[in-house]
Design a protein around this motif. Sequence first.
Motif, PDB file in Angstrom:
ATOM      1  N   LEU A   1       0.823  -1.211   0.000  1.00 26.88           N
ATOM      2  CA  LEU A   1       0.000   0.000   0.000  1.00 26.88           C
ATOM      3  C   LEU A   1       0.859   1.262   0.000  1.00 26.88           C
ATOM      4  CD1 LEU A   1      -2.724  -0.998   2.592  1.00 26.88           C
ATOM      5  CD2 LEU A   1      -2.917  -0.976   0.137  1.00 26.88           C
TER       6      LEU A   1
ATOM      7  N   PHE B   1       0.489  -0.297   5.289  1.00 26.61           N
ATOM      8  CA  PHE B   1      -0.349   0.861   5.594  1.00 26.61           C
ATOM      9  C   PHE B   1       0.405   1.801   6.538  1.00 26.61           C
ATOM     10  CE2 PHE B   1      -3.997   2.720   8.070  1.00 26.61           C
ATOM     11  CZ  PHE B   1      -4.477   3.500   7.045  1.00 26.61           C
TER      12      PHE B   1
ATOM     13  N   LEU C   1       2.899   3.656   4.568  1.00 31.82           N
ATOM     14  CA  LEU C   1       2.216   4.704   3.805  1.00 31.82           C
ATOM     15  C   LEU C   1       2.096   5.968   4.650  1.00 31.82           C
ATOM     16  CD1 LEU C   1      -1.155   4.121   1.912  1.00 31.82           C
ATOM     17  CD2 LEU C   1      -0.890   6.064   3.382  1.00 31.82           C
ATOM     18  N   LEU C   2       1.592   5.800   5.885  1.00 34.34           N
ATOM     19  CA  LEU C   2       1.388   6.965   6.747  1.00 34.34           C
ATOM     20  C   LEU C   2       2.719   7.639   7.077  1.00 34.34           C
ATOM     21  CD1 LEU C   2      -1.256   5.460   9.193  1.00 34.34           C
ATOM     22  CD2 LEU C   2      -1.655   7.085   7.363  1.00 34.34           C
ATOM     23  N   ILE C   3       3.750   6.819   7.326  1.00 35.07           N
ATOM     24  CA  ILE C   3       5.034   7.382   7.739  1.00 35.07           C
ATOM     25  C   ILE C   3       5.703   8.128   6.586  1.00 35.07           C
ATOM     26  CG2 ILE C   3       7.356   6.807   8.528  1.00 35.07           C
ATOM     27  CD1 ILE C   3       6.093   4.545  10.149  1.00 35.07           C
TER      28      ILE C   3
ATOM     29  N   LYS D   1       4.366   9.451   4.040  1.00 38.68           N
ATOM     30  CA  LYS D   1       3.599  10.667   3.775  1.00 38.68           C
ATOM     31  C   LYS D   1       4.052  11.807   4.702  1.00 38.68           C
ATOM     32  CE  LYS D   1      -1.297  11.714   3.468  1.00 38.68           C
ATOM     33  NZ  LYS D   1      -2.552  11.059   3.216  1.00 38.68           N
ATOM     34  N   ASP D   2       4.228  11.484   5.979  1.00 40.34           N
ATOM     35  CA  ASP D   2       4.645  12.527   6.912  1.00 40.34           C
ATOM     36  C   ASP D   2       6.111  12.884   6.750  1.00 40.34           C
ATOM     37  OD1 ASP D   2       2.251  13.087   7.892  1.00 40.34           O
ATOM     38  OD2 ASP D   2       2.567  12.363   9.927  1.00 40.34           O
TER      39      ASP D   2
ATOM     40  N   LYS E   1       6.035  15.408   4.186  1.00 39.33           N
ATOM     41  CA  LYS E   1       5.520  16.641   4.770  1.00 39.33           C
ATOM     42  C   LYS E   1       6.612  17.336   5.582  1.00 39.33           C
ATOM     43  CE  LYS E   1       1.466  17.716   7.652  1.00 39.33           C
ATOM     44  NZ  LYS E   1       0.460  16.950   8.404  1.00 39.33           N
ATOM     45  N   PHE E   2       7.405  16.526   6.302  1.00 36.23           N
ATOM     46  CA  PHE E   2       8.455  17.073   7.152  1.00 36.23           C
ATOM     47  C   PHE E   2       9.538  17.745   6.312  1.00 36.23           C
ATOM     48  CE2 PHE E   2      12.471  16.535   9.511  1.00 36.23           C
ATOM     49  CZ  PHE E   2      12.157  17.260  10.639  1.00 36.23           C
TER      50      PHE E   2
ATOM     51  N   ASP F   1      -1.151  14.385  -0.910  1.00 39.14           N
ATOM     52  CA  ASP F   1      -2.127  13.319  -1.155  1.00 39.14           C
ATOM     53  C   ASP F   1      -2.045  12.774  -2.577  1.00 39.14           C
ATOM     54  OD1 ASP F   1      -2.964  15.571  -2.310  1.00 39.14           O
ATOM     55  OD2 ASP F   1      -4.983  15.594  -1.456  1.00 39.14           O
TER      56      ASP F   1
ATOM     57  N   ALA G   1      -2.344   8.644  -3.276  1.00 39.09           N
ATOM     58  CA  ALA G   1      -3.509   7.777  -3.081  1.00 39.09           C
ATOM     59  C   ALA G   1      -4.158   7.368  -4.399  1.00 39.09           C
ATOM     60  CB  ALA G   1      -4.525   8.482  -2.189  1.00 39.09           C
TER      61      ALA G   1
ATOM     62  N   LEU H   1      -2.219   4.939  -6.581  1.00 40.26           N
ATOM     63  CA  LEU H   1      -2.178   3.625  -5.929  1.00 40.26           C
ATOM     64  C   LEU H   1      -3.445   2.846  -6.252  1.00 40.26           C
ATOM     65  CD1 LEU H   1      -0.843   1.739  -3.738  1.00 40.26           C
ATOM     66  CD2 LEU H   1      -2.479   2.749  -2.166  1.00 40.26           C
ATOM     67  N   VAL H   2      -4.589   3.503  -6.048  1.00 41.12           N
ATOM     68  CA  VAL H   2      -5.848   2.802  -6.272  1.00 41.12           C
ATOM     69  C   VAL H   2      -6.030   2.498  -7.764  1.00 41.12           C
ATOM     70  CG1 VAL H   2      -8.316   2.975  -6.004  1.00 41.12           C
ATOM     71  CG2 VAL H   2      -6.844   3.870  -4.256  1.00 41.12           C
TER      72      VAL H   2
ATOM     73  N   LEU I   1     -10.725  -2.893  -1.728  1.00 49.64           N
ATOM     74  CA  LEU I   1     -10.221  -1.520  -1.722  1.00 49.64           C
ATOM     75  C   LEU I   1     -10.706  -0.775  -2.961  1.00 49.64           C
ATOM     76  CD1 LEU I   1      -6.641  -0.550  -0.697  1.00 49.64           C
ATOM     77  CD2 LEU I   1      -7.867   0.725  -2.384  1.00 49.64           C
TER      78      LEU I   1
ATOM     79  N   GLN J   1     -13.156   2.520  -3.162  1.00 51.06           N
ATOM     80  CA  GLN J   1     -12.815   3.768  -3.833  1.00 51.06           C
ATOM     81  C   GLN J   1     -13.810   4.112  -4.937  1.00 51.06           C
ATOM     82  OE1 GLN J   1     -10.997   5.428  -1.705  1.00 51.06           O
ATOM     83  NE2 GLN J   1      -9.864   6.323  -3.382  1.00 51.06           N
TER      84      GLN J   1
ATOM     85  N   TYR K   1     -13.377   7.335   2.342  1.00 57.50           N
ATOM     86  CA  TYR K   1     -12.039   7.294   1.777  1.00 57.50           C
ATOM     87  C   TYR K   1     -11.299   6.035   2.240  1.00 57.50           C
ATOM     88  CZ  TYR K   1      -7.849   9.493  -0.125  1.00 57.50           C
ATOM     89  OH  TYR K   1      -6.756   9.791  -0.879  1.00 57.50           O
ATOM     90  N   PHE K   2     -10.347   5.575   1.408  1.00 52.99           N
ATOM     91  CA  PHE K   2      -9.746   4.269   1.729  1.00 52.99           C
ATOM     92  C   PHE K   2      -8.869   4.316   2.973  1.00 52.99           C
ATOM     93  CE2 PHE K   2      -5.207   3.971   0.571  1.00 52.99           C
ATOM     94  CZ  PHE K   2      -5.018   5.236   0.078  1.00 52.99           C
TER      95      PHE K   2
ATOM     96  N   TYR L   1       2.344  15.840  12.795  1.00 56.71           N
ATOM     97  CA  TYR L   1       2.763  14.584  12.155  1.00 56.71           C
ATOM     98  C   TYR L   1       2.051  13.413  12.804  1.00 56.71           C
ATOM     99  CZ  TYR L   1       6.106  17.750  10.288  1.00 56.71           C
ATOM    100  OH  TYR L   1       6.660  18.824   9.643  1.00 56.71           O
TER     101      TYR L   1
ATOM    102  N   ASP M   1      -0.115  11.341  11.501  1.00 57.38           N
ATOM    103  CA  ASP M   1      -0.168  10.125  10.683  1.00 57.38           C
ATOM    104  C   ASP M   1       1.055   9.254  10.920  1.00 57.38           C
ATOM    105  OD1 ASP M   1      -2.593  10.575   9.615  1.00 57.38           O
ATOM    106  OD2 ASP M   1      -1.872  11.463   7.755  1.00 57.38           O
ATOM    107  N   ALA M   2       2.227   9.898  10.977  1.00 61.09           N
ATOM    108  CA  ALA M   2       3.450   9.136  11.206  1.00 61.09           C
ATOM    109  C   ALA M   2       3.407   8.454  12.571  1.00 61.09           C
ATOM    110  CB  ALA M   2       4.665  10.048  11.116  1.00 61.09           C
TER     111      ALA M   2
ATOM    112  N   GLY N   1       1.425   5.540  12.282  1.00 63.92           N
ATOM    113  CA  GLY N   1       2.233   4.552  11.582  1.00 63.92           C
ATOM    114  C   GLY N   1       3.176   3.826  12.510  1.00 63.92           C
TER     115      GLY N   1
ATOM    116  N   LEU O   1       1.395   1.460  14.633  1.00 64.37           N
ATOM    117  CA  LEU O   1       1.082   0.248  13.872  1.00 64.37           C
ATOM    118  C   LEU O   1       2.282  -0.681  13.805  1.00 64.37           C
ATOM    119  CD1 LEU O   1      -0.944   1.547  10.832  1.00 64.37           C
ATOM    120  CD2 LEU O   1      -1.625  -0.204  12.406  1.00 64.37           C
TER     121      LEU O   1
END
Lengths: 312, 387
Positions: free
Chosen positions: A40, A119, A122-124, A126-127, A130-131, A239, A242, A245-246, B144, B148, B272-273, B314, B316-317, B320, B323
């Motif tokens: 992902l 997943f 993905l989140l990491i 992305k940030d 951003k950082f 963003d 996303a 990917l889909v 997924l 979407q 949203y996914f 931050y 989201d990170a 992450g 997780l």
Amino acid sequence: MIGLENFVTHTLHGIQYGFVLFLIASGLTIVLGILDVLNLAHGELFALGAYVGFSIIGYLTGLVAPPTTLSTQLVFLGIVLLGAIATAAVLVPVGVFLETTFFRPIYERDEVYQIVLTFALLLIIKDVNKFIWGPSPLRLQDAYGGINSIPLMSLVGLTYPTYNVVIILLGLVTVAALFWFFNRTKTGRIIRATAINREMATAIGVNTSRTFTLVFALGAFFAGFAGALALPPRFASLDMGANPLVLSFVVIVIGGLGSLRGAFVAALLVGVLSRWAIWQYPPAELAAPFAIMAIVLLVRPEGLFGTWGEVA
Amino acid sequence: MTERSRPGLVSHNGETRIRVMKGLELTKRQAVLVLVGLLFAFAIPDLALMTPSLQLTVVHQGLLFGLAAVGLNLLLRHTRLVSFGHAAFFGTGAYTTAVLAAKYDVSSFTVLLVAAVVVATLVAGIIGYLSLRHTGLYFSLLTLAFGQLLYALVQGQSFFGSSDGLPVRPGEARQPLVFGLALDPEAYAVVLYYLTIVILVVSLLVMWRLVKSPFGNALDAIGQDRTRAQFIGIPVRRYVWTAFVISGIYGGVAGALYAMVQQHVRPGPVLYFLRSGDILFMAILGGFQTLLGPLVGGVILVFLQDVGRDVTAYFDALTGFALLVIVFGLPRGLVGSLRSGGLLSGAGRDFREDPTVITVWVSNGLASLIRSVREWISDVRSALGVR
């Protein structure tokens, strides 16, 4: 209005879009077909490619004056392409790091952990974007304008951005290179053998963990390349990962899992049909690829060229 | 009702258990925990009045996403199918409610909820029919993609309010009527919360019965080995499809309640996914091998997200990393780890007996860290072809 020129323009747009899609989806389908992991975070590698490309291509084009004559324009084009390849090269160590650190320990685990892990990545990622590059979208106006000033399409009497033609040509070269790699080179054959039967490959002396790292790095390379190429006409934003990917999932489903040829046909199909849809009925833009996917699933559940393990 | 199935005290092997209903017997400790949990759940609105850090809407949202995660868990725990599109059903429920209330002036809570269930059943039936032809990663990928698709449809149509979403019951009468009553906003929030708790308890009991029933056992068999299940005569496709639809209904109910609580639905938060990812994460966080885990995971995740967004950009990170910790260090989730009494409680006992054990932990930790770094370096070297 359906004029011939409009038709050609939109079809070309679609083909160009299809090639970018193929570059993203090819990395994903190789990783999915061989490593058996649904990554992902692949869309974020694409976004990372766009951001790194913003820095590298921006730096390189900043070194030269805006092109005026044909020869300087061609040099400029060369510099942008060099930047794109350098960007993709930056993504290779990133891919190696991700595979050896995070993916390797979880190949034997439950699928759900693999999906949750990617997943998390993905989140990491992305940030991290951003950082480093900040939350506001970034644009490489100079590169796009510089390449478009090459008077290529006016030769045939069509107003069409030269940059898109460059993408189409590059896409063709990449597709040819990929098929050559998987069909004709020894490494490509080793990768395919590993995909078909992991244990057998180990038995005949293939270092599978090394193959896996290579495959993942290859996927990251193409994601980064696609990101760098997709950047000039548009913004690099947080963003942006996303949607590709889909859409690559859609491409993989249509083409058939693990089939590179399928991914290629499906990417062009989705690219061209969705551009036609936007042209004729704009609200259908987002839903068009999924509609194609649903139809293909109903008619051929295994996708156009789908079989497990076969790569090319 | 026979003697065996009446609620009351029963004893097995000298241990007294409390029978709640047929097949559901709790030990004393479990019964106390359940009672405390229920009391706590019912006390939340009062507690929220006392402390500003605890907000009723946050807990409420957490419970609703948790309910969706409980539904997802039916697939995950028993059939071993990883759905990555459960926001689709949550969103279907939410949008059914919003569309009926905003466009067709349906004002009854009950009608809205039933309609949401019906539409969610239909949508889950269609998506399930198309994606359940495949298993494993292909199934995740299809769910997924369909999720979407719904997001794209809603986002693209002005009928659904595009990305601005829809208000539920615009104008003067802002809230749906609960059993024919028009309540003022504060009372509405609390009443809806209590209704949610009741629906939640019923849903959990239904789920409990379901997974203990022959149907649930069949799902377990399918999860362990599809081919074998087929051979012993289980109609695999039909059973898995039914499980998928049931799990979608849970999402639909949760979504409908969400729409009525928030009184405004946007495609981003419900369809949203990344939302699907959140719902999956809730199940893993709480422990997907347990019934209550997903619910607990939902409350904790929504609460942390609410607090976290104020603390750091931050976030989201941070999610992450949490997780990653769950995947590598706590794969059974919070509830799962607590119940098995595993690592943590044992470590706590050791520490109480002999505090110097902490030096052993540190040296062990360092040793394993060094070992994994060494392994990692050799992995990278071999990957790069350096001998």
